[in-house]
Write an enzyme that holds these catalytic residues in place. Sequence first.
Site, PDB file in Angstrom:
ATOM      1  N   GLY A   1       0.820  -1.211   0.000  1.00  7.56           N
ATOM      2  CA  GLY A   1       0.000   0.000   0.000  1.00  7.56           C
ATOM      3  C   GLY A   1       0.848   1.253   0.000  1.00  7.56           C
ATOM      4  O   GLY A   1       2.001   1.249  -0.433  1.00  7.56           O
ATOM      5  N   GLU A   2       0.243   2.352   0.451  1.00 11.49           N
ATOM      6  CA  GLU A   2       0.933   3.642   0.585  1.00 11.49           C
ATOM      7  C   GLU A   2       1.462   4.169  -0.750  1.00 11.49           C
ATOM      8  O   GLU A   2       2.389   4.963  -0.789  1.00 11.49           O
ATOM      9  CB  GLU A   2       2.081   3.542   1.589  1.00 11.49           C
ATOM     10  CG  GLU A   2       1.639   3.122   2.976  1.00 11.49           C
ATOM     11  CD  GLU A   2       2.815   2.863   3.906  1.00 11.49           C
ATOM     12  OE1 GLU A   2       3.940   3.318   3.596  1.00 11.49           O
ATOM     13  OE2 GLU A   2       2.621   2.206   4.948  1.00 11.49           O
ATOM     14  N   GLY A   3       0.882   3.719  -1.857  1.00  8.70           N
ATOM     15  CA  GLY A   3       1.295   4.214  -3.164  1.00  8.70           C
ATOM     16  C   GLY A   3       2.505   3.521  -3.751  1.00  8.70           C
ATOM     17  O   GLY A   3       2.923   3.854  -4.871  1.00  8.70           O
TER      18      GLY A   3
END
Length: 372
Positions: free
Chosen positions: A322-324
């Site tokens: 996650g988190e880009g």
Amino acid sequence: MSSLNLDDFTDLIERPDGGVRRDAEERRERQVLPPGALGRLDELGEWLSAAQSAVPVRPVERPRAVLFAGDHGIAELGVSARPAGGAADLVRSVLSGTSPVALLARRLDVPVRVVDMALDCDPGELPAEVAGHRVRRGSGRIDIEDALTAEEAEQAVRAGMAVADEEADSGTDLVVLGDISVGGTTPAATLIAALCGTDASVVTGRGGEAIDDLAWMRKCAAVRDSLRRARPVLGDQLELLAAVGGADLAAMTGFLLQCAVRRTPVILDGVVASAAALVAQRIAFRSPDWWLAGHDSGEPAQAKALDRMALEPLLNHGVKVGEGAGALLALPLVQAAAALSAELPERAEDKETEPQETEPQEIAVTDAEQPE
């Protein structure tokens, strides 16, 4: 009563320039490599040309990763491997440069912007530029209560729109969009199940940090209960975000819509970004033409949402952090597509064809005039 009319986006958002895309396709046909030899890179270059209204395509020189952060009350049920209210620690890791997305961004020379929408911490613990758009402290437990009030939902959507305007005004030419959340995949799965008309078990995944079978069953039950609250408000997307979304999801929805208005292309990260995108598509059907799906995170809800929007992931490496991070990995692919589209030379015969066509015509006219 809300003063924000989301229906306005239907008229405000136009598709990328189809004429420019055709010009880009014709230019590609004249280059030394035959069309199709570069696979999907051809399609990416033409898509970017249309988004920029430029042939040849301009290089992506000022990309930016924008991460919306928030905690979700549903995490109290043990539906996440991370502790409830722990998203602030993830944000600190990004800001300190030790998280995966921070390391990748540094390697790729991409600035990262974190926007706190509903972290469960004192806003004074974070830099002012991070906490400046916060709507509330944590979003509600969506299986039994609304995530947001109607006013908070509108405020969050407007905050996302404002961030999109700030990025466009500062010269950002492509955005990598992600989230930093604990419990965020549960409201994301709920939104996707509601909008796709499917059951909880079909969309419930195991999250970025995989949960065990018992936690998965709790999560599936939470999505099921939240769906009961979502279905009555499916006709109003702002009400839907308030009921079973969250401040980060609402802000991402507003951000995506305004990016489309401002003609700013976006690479979507995982299931949370995909859920916000699906809500945005329901509001303005042309908006997905401005987005790319960065990668396949393995979340079943993400696959469902991308299929509904007809978006095919660029990468499939099983990145679940996650988190880009997964979408950021796709950025060099887009930049490579732009470079190849702009810089591949044209075939020699194509360059010579045009002057050879005009010169004989001039000679023919001159010869015809001489007898007179």
